[in-house]
Design a protein around this motif. Structure first.
Motif, PDB file in Angstrom:
ATOM      1  N   ASP A 172       7.446  18.043  -4.774  1.00  0.00           N
ATOM      2  CA  ASP A 172       8.259  17.802  -6.190  1.00  0.00           C
ATOM      3  C   ASP A 172       9.469  16.980  -6.097  1.00  0.00           C
ATOM      4  N   PRO A 173       9.578  16.015  -6.997  1.00  0.00           N
ATOM      5  CA  PRO A 173      10.833  14.887  -6.789  1.00  0.00           C
ATOM      6  C   PRO A 173      12.077  15.683  -6.776  1.00  0.00           C
ATOM      7  N   GLY A 174      12.459  16.640  -7.528  1.00  0.00           N
ATOM      8  CA  GLY A 174      13.566  17.429  -7.400  1.00  0.00           C
ATOM      9  C   GLY A 174      13.887  18.194  -6.330  1.00  0.00           C
ATOM     10  N   VAL A 175      12.979  18.812  -5.725  1.00  0.00           N
ATOM     11  CA  VAL A 175      12.916  19.413  -4.504  1.00  0.00           C
ATOM     12  C   VAL A 175      13.141  18.438  -3.189  1.00  0.00           C
ATOM     13  N   ARG A 176      12.468  17.437  -3.333  1.00  0.00           N
ATOM     14  CA  ARG A 176      12.524  16.306  -2.198  1.00  0.00           C
ATOM     15  C   ARG A 176      13.859  15.823  -2.094  1.00  0.00           C
ATOM     16  N   ALA A 177      14.618  15.665  -3.303  1.00  0.00           N
ATOM     17  CA  ALA A 177      16.119  15.164  -3.225  1.00  0.00           C
ATOM     18  C   ALA A 177      16.834  16.049  -2.523  1.00  0.00           C
ATOM     19  N   ILE A 178      16.604  17.440  -2.866  1.00  0.00           N
ATOM     20  CA  ILE A 178      17.439  18.436  -2.133  1.00  0.00           C
ATOM     21  C   ILE A 178      17.101  18.203  -0.532  1.00  0.00           C
ATOM     22  N   ALA A 179      16.011  18.283  -0.204  1.00  0.00           N
ATOM     23  CA  ALA A 179      15.501  18.221   1.093  1.00  0.00           C
ATOM     24  C   ALA A 179      16.191  16.982   1.902  1.00  0.00           C
ATOM     25  N   ARG A 180      16.124  15.918   1.130  1.00  0.00           N
ATOM     26  CA  ARG A 180      16.539  14.525   1.781  1.00  0.00           C
ATOM     27  C   ARG A 180      18.048  14.681   2.111  1.00  0.00           C
ATOM     28  N   ARG A 181      18.813  15.548   1.147  1.00  0.00           N
ATOM     29  CA  ARG A 181      20.375  15.604   1.385  1.00  0.00           C
ATOM     30  C   ARG A 181      20.570  16.546   2.607  1.00  0.00           C
ATOM     31  N   LEU A 182      19.908  17.706   2.588  1.00  0.00           N
ATOM     32  CA  LEU A 182      20.090  18.553   3.709  1.00  0.00           C
ATOM     33  C   LEU A 182      19.517  17.847   5.032  1.00  0.00           C
ATOM     34  N   TYR A 183      18.367  17.144   4.964  1.00  0.00           N
ATOM     35  CA  TYR A 183      18.104  16.465   6.354  1.00  0.00           C
ATOM     36  C   TYR A 183      18.884  15.357   6.766  1.00  0.00           C
ATOM     37  N   GLU A 184      19.525  14.600   5.694  1.00  0.00           N
ATOM     38  CA  GLU A 184      20.553  13.631   6.288  1.00  0.00           C
ATOM     39  C   GLU A 184      21.719  14.107   7.142  1.00  0.00           C
ATOM     40  N   ALA A 185      22.185  15.344   6.805  1.00  0.00           N
ATOM     41  CA  ALA A 185      22.929  16.087   7.520  1.00  0.00           C
ATOM     42  C   ALA A 185      22.933  16.609   8.811  1.00  0.00           C
ATOM     43  N   VAL A 186      21.384  16.597   9.272  1.00  0.00           N
ATOM     44  CA  VAL A 186      21.167  17.106  10.658  1.00  0.00           C
ATOM     45  C   VAL A 186      20.283  16.416  11.190  1.00  0.00           C
ATOM     46  N   ARG A 211      12.924  19.765  11.701  1.00  0.00           N
ATOM     47  CA  ARG A 211      14.083  19.700  10.893  1.00  0.00           C
ATOM     48  C   ARG A 211      13.578  19.331   9.604  1.00  0.00           C
ATOM     49  N   ARG A 212      12.581  18.519   9.435  1.00  0.00           N
ATOM     50  CA  ARG A 212      12.102  18.167   8.097  1.00  0.00           C
ATOM     51  C   ARG A 212      11.313  19.503   7.444  1.00  0.00           C
ATOM     52  N   ILE A 213      10.502  20.069   8.141  1.00  0.00           N
ATOM     53  CA  ILE A 213       9.836  21.239   7.451  1.00  0.00           C
ATOM     54  C   ILE A 213      11.108  22.325   7.070  1.00  0.00           C
ATOM     55  N   ASP A 214      12.122  22.294   8.096  1.00  0.00           N
ATOM     56  CA  ASP A 214      13.184  23.504   7.629  1.00  0.00           C
ATOM     57  C   ASP A 214      13.866  22.982   6.490  1.00  0.00           C
ATOM     58  N   HIS A 267      16.445  28.953  -6.768  1.00  0.00           N
ATOM     59  CA  HIS A 267      17.928  29.505  -6.976  1.00  0.00           C
ATOM     60  C   HIS A 267      18.202  30.963  -6.313  1.00  0.00           C
ATOM     61  N   GLN A 268      17.481  30.864  -4.875  1.00  0.00           N
ATOM     62  CA  GLN A 268      17.622  32.105  -4.054  1.00  0.00           C
ATOM     63  C   GLN A 268      18.886  31.915  -3.221  1.00  0.00           C
ATOM     64  N   ILE A 269      19.376  30.560  -2.930  1.00  0.00           N
ATOM     65  CA  ILE A 269      20.513  30.129  -2.243  1.00  0.00           C
ATOM     66  C   ILE A 269      21.097  29.146  -3.001  1.00  0.00           C
ATOM     67  N   ASP A 270      22.378  28.773  -2.533  1.00  0.00           N
ATOM     68  CA  ASP A 270      22.905  27.531  -3.175  1.00  0.00           C
ATOM     69  C   ASP A 270      22.862  26.316  -2.034  1.00  0.00           C
ATOM     70  N   GLU A 271      22.955  25.321  -2.422  1.00  0.00           N
ATOM     71  CA  GLU A 271      23.046  24.247  -1.802  1.00  0.00           C
ATOM     72  C   GLU A 271      23.779  24.196  -0.259  1.00  0.00           C
ATOM     73  N   GLY A 272      25.089  24.718  -0.545  1.00  0.00           N
ATOM     74  CA  GLY A 272      26.095  24.819   0.480  1.00  0.00           C
ATOM     75  C   GLY A 272      25.372  25.907   1.609  1.00  0.00           C
ATOM     76  N   GLU A 273      24.926  26.765   1.148  1.00  0.00           N
ATOM     77  CA  GLU A 273      24.375  27.832   1.983  1.00  0.00           C
ATOM     78  C   GLU A 273      23.377  27.048   2.861  1.00  0.00           C
ATOM     79  N   ALA A 274      22.476  26.521   2.340  1.00  0.00           N
ATOM     80  CA  ALA A 274      21.318  25.571   2.866  1.00  0.00           C
ATOM     81  C   ALA A 274      21.815  24.791   3.595  1.00  0.00           C
ATOM     82  N   ALA A 275      22.738  24.066   3.588  1.00  0.00           N
ATOM     83  CA  ALA A 275      23.274  23.056   4.586  1.00  0.00           C
ATOM     84  C   ALA A 275      23.612  23.720   5.870  1.00  0.00           C
ATOM     85  N   GLU A 276      24.490  24.805   5.392  1.00  0.00           N
ATOM     86  CA  GLU A 276      24.944  25.740   6.782  1.00  0.00           C
ATOM     87  C   GLU A 276      23.886  26.038   7.520  1.00  0.00           C
ATOM     88  N   LEU A 277      22.770  26.759   6.795  1.00  0.00           N
ATOM     89  CA  LEU A 277      21.520  27.181   7.405  1.00  0.00           C
ATOM     90  C   LEU A 277      20.658  26.077   8.217  1.00  0.00           C
TER      91      LEU A 277
END
Lengths: 467, 467, 467
Positions: free
Chosen positions: B16-30, B428-431, B442-452
């Protein structure tokens, strides 16, 4: 700076925008339906006495084994949370909870608790170390208000029926007091005979002695024992019960001849503790006996097998039952239930509802069994599996073989009264999401999905439980 | 005409393009965080000697059981791949691999290998029959360059710590040489005592004789045996070890009295091979003994149970261990671990990390156990399940009950040194994809996801393994 | 007002628009490929005699255990559906079916039946109470037309090969008649010896007597018994068989010495019924014997273990076998198959195809076994798991370890002739959806996916089954 606490209106819906739109439409039509809670563990004294709840820790941490098991797993001492009866600093306990609240990320507890914080107490920032006092004070202040007493919350939660669970040794005085009070809330009991049918239950023989006292029957004779059980079932039915519930280590059932049963009864009630296989056989036999009695008195039979209770010996010795140390085990149904099904399975007038903690049996055993035997119905995803992904696995592994109409809708199965609406809301959202996916894949049309959403929320529940 | 080989930057992210964009941001940081590899099977001699790797076949086919098991399943002879020690035409073996490369479609080996081909060797066309020579020549040429020696690759791969695994009989001379060399790469050992605690291990009694020689203890007396194990643990700790590892057929544990233990030791070390149940009991007992020793010397305990080793008798007779014929079996943890947990489970200062090849225990047994016992942590999806869908099942079945903080991040667990970055990248990609889905729901917010995402990549690993 | 019945062209494809577009392209290239059906249970008499099918109830309800088991689970009497041989009002039975058609929502039966209604009979409104007569009349009318006779439908369905399944006691006269008729449809048989190799099969000793008569061998002597089996295998091969099939309660295999085998044969064929473990050992032994014979005569070996047949005693007594009361059980393969694999597993010239009703073995046992042993191949998701989500679980749990090339494509495994194209269509759609997801995740490219879609539809089937 505190983090905002917001319950997103689309939470738990499928992520694809097209499917999410379908899910939202389905959900809108069931979101407001009354809650039917046919199986749970709230305390009927709350509704009998309608006293204010105590402080935040005593209400939200100490009774919630989902919460304190997670804290314990990370090194928190149960004593420091007010568990075990010793003195506790409630505010200090709340601080421990607050600074560990990140542990619940990704768990259903987080969803349930955030709902309670936001919807019940109107909190708008997230629980964390720095908001611990804000939370504690706000919750304590609200609990002192009349609108936060049990009956007021019951009404506010729009609960149509709420079943509690009691032992045959319970005098059911709280249910009597509720009925006598004139308050119209429907709080009913459920007959849970484990303490007097499981020879391994703590105090089994003492329990039988007490059952004798309560009923005037001689419960050390097998006929007296059966008569006493029949008498208590009738008393439970008079207190509104429509179901019995059986929490055995396995799903074993057995059919014994009368002499075999009588001899086994004598053996398991003797002074010496019975051998494990004899205790197991007695439980297996009594499950069939309970179903036999249901044929007469119409109680729906619920079977909740497969929990290894009190796995942590030291914790059990110190804190007792139900302290988060019950662990699921592999559970067989195909062989175990056959004696019971040979006797009752083909009777469409019986209702036997099966639960499991072993998800491997969903597609392999339970769906094929319930998709064949007229007496069987399937309870929802239970306990550790009462969660968004747990429910999705349940739907995906049960539906294709059992269909929807051999299911009984949702159970909240909880002691945590304030979380009941949150739990039903999670179930409704996940169900609508699942149905929306079937619509988006063109397996069913949206009209059918809308019918099914109502069925899973209401009609399958009330019909299966005879409410 | 050869097919291009391109590693897509969005590979393995949710569709899903929306979810993929979130995943990409999280991945870039790790994506760029150093690799922490606390459990694996690379050869320390590589880093001690820093000699060039041999030819492509010897580097990429012969040591990788994922690769040759698949080729073998389709009729390729192991001899033709250089396995078993006979003479082999390396280039001919590489041609076999190349023309069968389509067999790996849909498998993680394909992901790991393509990464190695593209990122390590700069290849830009896919491996297939017509590019076999191109590949062979390019890889061979590169392996001769200094930048492709083990230490240079270790640095290029940005590895912060790499644990190898050795038997107590290993003199650890490679680790000593690495430390003496002044090269700053952190390569540590892990204490894997199977050859001297498993009576069914090939050469068990000979191994004990050798252990006696190494330690000066009499390892045919039980006190001498225990003293020798303590001595070797100390030597491993001196060589950097922070963990032990135990690869037993089951997860059975046992607590024996001293006389029982001594008698059992005498029995399993006698000339006659012990009965299967006695060997099993000895392993079960030794797992508890190892945890007892950990209480003193602080080695983290890793348990890797449930592999039926050397299932293929003929292959084992011809080629020996680790030739792709280990098959997972159904594994019980709830009963099996109870003796160990009774003794160590409630100690927050202990760390016992559980692995499994039986995914049915994720939600049913492991998550409930680790979500309760303070000493337990859960290792990542292992071996056959170290794959995109395997990892997704792990996350979906573990998280809701165990949360994230009872996990220990990723292990690459590999002999295939060049694939280590690829394996961590897949994880890292799968996580990040999984976390992105929690955000999108909307189970967690993106800041929490980045920490995780950081926790799963780094902090949970270093804290669990005491690195 | 009746609800429209529309088969959406995108049904069962992934919901994400981008992935759906890929799936659609992949599907377009395989949708029209001929059907290869290497394993099923249609009646060869249909194609031998080419007589018109009887009425709608006899064609679509009575032989379809998926349909009547669901109706039975909701209290419908089997007698009322024409099952059990008594007189039945076909139209009344059809009305029962019609008004309960909502029970099939979310099940594969709904997908298959809607396809039959729409594509075979041209119906444009959904089946429900008010359209029951419309349906009944339309179907009855069409069945009387020549275009709806078995051979015409076989041609219209574009079936390249269709395997039926017969007992060694079957004289194969229908297959002989088909071949003699000059009709070019390829209908072949499969050798299913359960009635003469399973001592627990109804009438086992009578079956051996009949086998003696058919073959002229003395089937109460072990050498005669083996000779008779060899003779019947040859007759089946002459009737087109390329495979044998074995439906045992477990996957147990055994290798006995000649004297052990002979003694066991004497024991299980004696007047007294054999002990359960002896019957099991005989079945285990005979599975290995069948594979031994395959080494000579080249029949592919199919193993279908793990069904608890005739679980419902009362129903079995009244209605006999195959009445929807077969329930899957937990099945072990790792230990069970080892004797067989020790003997045949390393032979790339053998083909042994494994099926299971226990999905927990997909990733844990079957994929690792088939990803190693050259003789093994994996059959598709079977029976209760032959459904959209069942197939997805199969693909997701098998592919990463076994790859695609150790699989054998799809089996429809059905008695319901009219639904064969629908079943293959569901499989093609789910496969294309799965492949599209791999493409969208950049695990494989679209060209590879297109190749794999053809392989799963055609080439893996014909090569595995030697068609």
């Amino acid at each position: 700076m505190a983090t905002p606490l917001v319950l997103h209106p689309d939470r738990l819906f499928p992520v694809d925008p097209g499917v999410r739109a379908i899910a939202r439409r389905l959900y809108e039509a069931v979101a407001g339906l009354p809650i039917v809670s046919p199986h749970g563990h709230t305390d009927p004294a709350w509704f009998a006495d309608d006293a204010p709840f105590a402080d935040p820790t005593a209400l939200l941490i100490a009774p919630d084994h989902y919460v304190f098991r997670m804290l314990y797993s990370q090194g928190v001492r149960l004593e420091d949370l007010g568990i075990g009866g010793g003195p506790v600093d409630s505010r200090a306990a709340w601080h421990i909870f607050a600074r560990n609240y990140h542990l619940f990320r990704g768990t259903p507890s987080r969803l349930w608790l955030d709902w309670v914080f936001s919807e019940v107490f109107g909190l708008t920032v997230r629980l964390e170390a720095e908001t611990a006092d804000l939370y504690y004070d706000r919750i304590a202040e609200r609990l002192a208000q009349p609108a936060y007493r049990p009956r007021a919350l019951f009404d506010r939660f729009n609960i149509a029926a709420l079943a509690t669970t009691e032992s045959p040794l319970d005098p059911l005085e709280h249910h009597a007091k509720i009925r006598a009070s004139g308050w119209p809330g429907r709080v009913i009991t459920t007959f849970r005979p484990d303490p007097v049918v499981d020879p391994d239950y703590e105090g089994f023989t003492a329990n039988l002695a007490r059952l004798s006292e309560m009923t005037g029957e001689d419960c050390l004779s097998y006929p007296g024992y059966l008569a006493a059980l029949r008498q208590r079932r009738a008393a439970f039915i008079a207190a509104g019960a429509t179901a019995s519930d059986h929490g055995h280590p396995t799903a074993a059932t057995a059919v014994l001849t009368a002499p075999e049963a009588e001899a086994l009864f004598t053996e398991v009630t003797a002074a010496t503790p019975p051998a494990p296989d004899r205790a197991e056989l007695f439980r297996a036999h009594m499950l069939t006996v309970m179903a036999d009695m249901s044929r007469d008195d119409r109680l729906v039979v619920q079977i909740h097998p497969g929990s290894f209770r009190n796995h942590n010996s030291a914790l059990f010795a110190r804190f007792g039952r139900d302290k988060g140390a019950d662990i699921p085990t592999r559970t067989d149904f195909v062989g175990a239930l056959r004696p019971l099904l040979d006797r009752h399975g083909n009777d469409p007038a019986q209702t036997i509802i099966l639960f499991t903690l072993d998800e491997t049996v969903y597609a392999r055993e339970l769906a094929p069994l319930a998709g064949h035997y007229p007496a069987l119905r399937l309870g929802p995803a239970w306990w550790f599996h009462d969660s968004p992904d747990g429910m999705r696995r349940f739907r995906r592994q049960m539906t294709e073989t059992a269909g929807f109409y051999n299911l009984v809708g949702f159970n909240d199965d909880t002691r945590a009264f304030l979380s009941i609406p949150a739990r039903h809301d999670v179930a409704r959202r996940i169900d609508c999401g699942f149905l929306a996916e079937l619509v988006a894949e063109h397996q069913i049309d949206e009209g059918e999905a809308a019918e099914l959403a109502v069925a899973l929320t209401s009609t399958l529940v009330t019909s299966a439980y005879r409410l």
